[in-house]
Motif scaffolding. Structure first.
Motif, PDB file in Angstrom:
ATOM      1  N   MET A 140       0.833  -1.204   0.000  1.00 50.34           N
ATOM      2  CA  MET A 140       0.000   0.000   0.000  1.00 50.34           C
ATOM      3  C   MET A 140       0.865   1.250   0.000  1.00 50.34           C
ATOM      4  SD  MET A 140      -2.908  -1.191   2.714  1.00 50.34           S
ATOM      5  CE  MET A 140      -2.241  -2.751   3.284  1.00 50.34           C
ATOM      6  N   TYR A 141       0.608   2.132  -0.939  1.00 50.05           N
ATOM      7  CA  TYR A 141       1.180   3.475  -0.887  1.00 50.05           C
ATOM      8  C   TYR A 141       0.014   4.411  -0.616  1.00 50.05           C
ATOM      9  CZ  TYR A 141       3.306   7.918  -1.942  1.00 50.05           C
ATOM     10  OH  TYR A 141       3.745   9.213  -1.842  1.00 50.05           O
ATOM     11  N   ILE A 158       3.860  10.971  -5.849  1.00 49.76           N
ATOM     12  CA  ILE A 158       4.020   9.508  -5.775  1.00 49.76           C
ATOM     13  C   ILE A 158       5.404   9.141  -6.312  1.00 49.76           C
ATOM     14  CG2 ILE A 158       3.097   7.273  -6.504  1.00 49.76           C
ATOM     15  CD1 ILE A 158       0.395   8.723  -6.949  1.00 49.76           C
ATOM     16  N   PRO A 159       6.220   8.414  -5.552  1.00 46.92           N
ATOM     17  CA  PRO A 159       7.583   8.079  -5.990  1.00 46.92           C
ATOM     18  C   PRO A 159       7.595   7.236  -7.267  1.00 46.92           C
ATOM     19  CG  PRO A 159       7.324   7.693  -3.632  1.00 46.92           C
ATOM     20  CD  PRO A 159       5.953   7.959  -4.175  1.00 46.92           C
ATOM     21  N   THR A 160       8.590   7.455  -8.082  1.00 45.34           N
ATOM     22  CA  THR A 160       8.729   6.732  -9.355  1.00 45.34           C
ATOM     23  C   THR A 160       8.805   5.228  -9.138  1.00 45.34           C
ATOM     24  OG1 THR A 160       9.865   8.626 -10.340  1.00 45.34           O
ATOM     25  CG2 THR A 160      10.123   6.506 -11.441  1.00 45.34           C
ATOM     26  N   LEU A 163       5.387   3.881  -8.579  1.00 41.85           N
ATOM     27  CA  LEU A 163       4.593   3.868  -9.808  1.00 41.85           C
ATOM     28  C   LEU A 163       4.941   2.697 -10.703  1.00 41.85           C
ATOM     29  CD1 LEU A 163       4.435   7.650 -10.794  1.00 41.85           C
ATOM     30  CD2 LEU A 163       2.543   6.181 -10.070  1.00 41.85           C
ATOM     31  N   LYS A 164       6.198   2.300 -10.708  1.00 38.73           N
ATOM     32  CA  LYS A 164       6.621   1.180 -11.556  1.00 38.73           C
ATOM     33  C   LYS A 164       5.974  -0.133 -11.124  1.00 38.73           C
ATOM     34  CE  LYS A 164      11.093   3.023 -13.080  1.00 38.73           C
ATOM     35  NZ  LYS A 164      12.568   2.868 -13.034  1.00 38.73           N
ATOM     36  N   GLN A 165       5.600  -0.218  -9.846  1.00 42.01           N
ATOM     37  CA  GLN A 165       4.976  -1.444  -9.328  1.00 42.01           C
ATOM     38  C   GLN A 165       3.492  -1.271  -9.038  1.00 42.01           C
ATOM     39  OE1 GLN A 165       7.445  -3.621  -6.271  1.00 42.01           O
ATOM     40  NE2 GLN A 165       8.587  -1.699  -6.294  1.00 42.01           N
ATOM     41  N   ALA A 166       2.956  -0.095  -9.332  1.00 41.93           N
ATOM     42  CA  ALA A 166       1.552   0.177  -9.006  1.00 41.93           C
ATOM     43  C   ALA A 166       0.620  -0.436 -10.044  1.00 41.93           C
ATOM     44  CB  ALA A 166       1.317   1.677  -8.915  1.00 41.93           C
ATOM     45  N   LYS A 167      -0.432  -1.099  -9.570  1.00 40.15           N
ATOM     46  CA  LYS A 167      -1.400  -1.729 -10.470  1.00 40.15           C
ATOM     47  C   LYS A 167      -2.803  -1.174 -10.319  1.00 40.15           C
ATOM     48  CE  LYS A 167       1.258  -4.761 -12.557  1.00 40.15           C
ATOM     49  NZ  LYS A 167       2.547  -4.427 -11.931  1.00 40.15           N
ATOM     50  N   MET A 168      -3.096  -0.494  -9.209  1.00 40.56           N
ATOM     51  CA  MET A 168      -4.437   0.064  -9.037  1.00 40.56           C
ATOM     52  C   MET A 168      -4.380   1.296  -8.145  1.00 40.56           C
ATOM     53  SD  MET A 168      -6.258  -2.739  -6.476  1.00 40.56           S
ATOM     54  CE  MET A 168      -7.760  -1.789  -6.268  1.00 40.56           C
ATOM     55  N   MET A 169      -5.296   2.221  -8.414  1.00 41.89           N
ATOM     56  CA  MET A 169      -5.508   3.405  -7.585  1.00 41.89           C
ATOM     57  C   MET A 169      -6.968   3.414  -7.161  1.00 41.89           C
ATOM     58  SD  MET A 169      -5.389   7.461  -8.622  1.00 41.89           S
ATOM     59  CE  MET A 169      -3.614   7.586  -8.851  1.00 41.89           C
ATOM     60  N   VAL A 170      -7.224   3.702  -5.881  1.00 39.83           N
ATOM     61  CA  VAL A 170      -8.588   3.765  -5.368  1.00 39.83           C
ATOM     62  C   VAL A 170      -8.916   5.204  -4.969  1.00 39.83           C
ATOM     63  CG1 VAL A 170     -10.231   2.903  -3.668  1.00 39.83           C
ATOM     64  CG2 VAL A 170      -8.415   1.390  -4.518  1.00 39.83           C
ATOM     65  N   HIS A 197       0.350   5.453 -16.724  1.00 46.61           N
ATOM     66  CA  HIS A 197       1.141   4.502 -15.933  1.00 46.61           C
ATOM     67  C   HIS A 197       0.531   3.097 -15.915  1.00 46.61           C
ATOM     68  CE1 HIS A 197       3.891   7.575 -14.439  1.00 46.61           C
ATOM     69  NE2 HIS A 197       2.847   8.371 -14.282  1.00 46.61           N
ATOM     70  N   GLN A 198      -0.495   2.866 -16.741  1.00 45.31           N
ATOM     71  CA  GLN A 198      -1.136   1.552 -16.866  1.00 45.31           C
ATOM     72  C   GLN A 198      -1.628   1.045 -15.509  1.00 45.31           C
ATOM     73  OE1 GLN A 198       1.964  -0.713 -18.976  1.00 45.31           O
ATOM     74  NE2 GLN A 198       0.902  -0.296 -20.900  1.00 45.31           N
ATOM     75  N   ILE A 199      -2.403   1.887 -14.855  1.00 48.98           N
ATOM     76  CA  ILE A 199      -2.938   1.598 -13.530  1.00 48.98           C
ATOM     77  C   ILE A 199      -4.460   1.499 -13.619  1.00 48.98           C
ATOM     78  CG2 ILE A 199      -3.236   2.539 -11.200  1.00 48.98           C
ATOM     79  CD1 ILE A 199      -0.527   3.937 -11.549  1.00 48.98           C
TER      80      ILE A 199
END
Length: 388
Positions: A140-141, A158-160, A163-170, A197-199
């Protein structure tokens, strides 16, 4: 007996903690004024109850209900949503009935995240958003929501590496607990950011009807993502139609996300009793006067409560939406909202929710739920005044 380690993080939550504090206060003789839980005290409409009642006498409604048996409900949702927001929806591939929107927000991470993937969550935010990510093995970020930013997240912070490992935003606006509203321009920015960012973009939308500026209704995420490229949105009947105990909601969104959530749901449960879906159809297709009355009731309660707080010198902003008041604690309680809430209910019987229960950035605040009549809310403020 040795149980799974994943339960350790779930050992406490804001509602369970306050439930224990309320029970302790009752045990020592306090009469509880409960403003801690956003469970409406208002009744469901008679035409909704009648539809459910008539279903009870129909034996064909008594069996299991699988997805294809929910077609009439999904078509009612499609008609309601298209009329409301002007967005075309396919009831076969883009709508999924849910046992309340919390089921959807808690289960979706299982369909989207692999262990170690990041979810970008609001802080403060609703507890089930955190719990679902934890159960899925995600990281969780938390995106801080600060008053100086109108309780909107700043995506640029949001740190880079995250973001490289992020898959979803709520996201969730109107927001619980802060009561903030997000403009359409914010959602357009969020869609652009997540697309870049393909999230997967998740919008929890339980307070879509509970707003107090008639000419400024809250936006749906699909007004910013009309092709449903990356988004899914969750609705519930708990707030607009006072049907919290009936546990009925739905998801609308990207067909691939709906299909994935449907796969998770198929492992966990069937659908609700068909009669509840019939009641929900009646709610969507019948008169919306009860929704207007509910909003007016919360507005009157809001005004009475805010005026009472101001009269004792507790200055809080007037919320533009939701059924909550988000209040910054006075000294000396600014760094211990749990202690404030537990001592308040023990001393006065007034139960409220500590801001820290919604996330680290909630510390220093409390959330009041406007689930009592104005005179009871004013009495609660009198008791709070004697305490502080």
């Amino acid at each position: 007996m040795q149980l799974a380690k994943r339960l350790e993080t779930l050992s406490t939550n804001v509602f369970a903690d306050m439930d224990r504090a309320k029970n302790h206060a009752r045990a020592i003789g306090k009469e509880i004024i409960d403003l801690s839980l956003g469970s409406s005290d208002l009744p469901a409409s008679p035409h909704v109850i009648n539809a459910i009642e008539q279903s009870l006498h129909d034996a064909k409604t008594h069996g299991y209900l699988l997805f294809h048996g929910t077609k009439t409900f999904r078509e009612a949702v499609q008609e309601w949503y298209s009329n409301r927001f002007g967005i075309t929806v396919d009831p076969e591939t883009e709508i999924l009935p849910l046992i309340g929107s919390q089921e959807g927000t808690a289960h979706l991470p299982l369909a989207v995240l692999n262990p170690g993937d990041f979810a970008l969550l609001l802080d403060p935010g609703y507890p089930s958003h955190y719990g679902g990510v934890h159960l899925a093995g995600g990281q969780m970020y938390t995106m801080p929501l600060l008053a100086e930013n109108d309780f909107l997240p700043v995506f640029e912070e949001i740190p880079t590496l995250v973001l490289k490992q992020a898959k979803m935003m709520v996201l969730s606006y109107p927001h619980n607990p802060t009561s903030a509203i997000a403009p359409l321009s914010f959602f357009q920015k969020a869609v652009s950011f997540c697309r870049e960012h393909q999230i997967v973009l998740v919008h929890d939308f339980p307070y879509c009807d509970i707003y107090f500026q008639e000419n400024n209704p809250p936006a749906s995420i699909f007004q910013a993502d009309p092709q449903k490229e990356i988004s899914i949105e969750f609705f519930t009947f708990s707030k607009s139609y006072n049907m919290g105990g009936f546990r009925i909601g739905f998801a609308i969104g990207n067909a691939q996300l709906i299909r994935a959530l449907k796969q998770i749901k198929a492992v966990v449960d069937f659908n609700q009793y068909r009669g509840i879906l019939n009641g929900a159809i009646a709610a969507l297709q019948g008169s919306q006067e009860s929704v207007k009355q509910t909003v007016e009731t919360y507005k009157k309660r809001r005004d009475a409560f805010i005026n009472a707080l101001h009269s004792i010198g507790w200055q809080v902003p007037t919320p533009k939406a939701t059924m909550y008041v988000w209040a910054k604690l006075p000294e000396p309680w600014t760094h211990n909202s749990v202690e404030f809430c537990t001592q308040l209910v023990a001393a006065t019987g007034v139960a409220v929710s500590p801001g820290s229960g919604f996330g680290k950035c909630g510390e220093g605040y409390v959330r009041f739920a406007l689930v009592q009549d104005p005179e009871v809310l004013e009495l609660a403020v009198e008791k709070i005044a004697s305490f502080i």
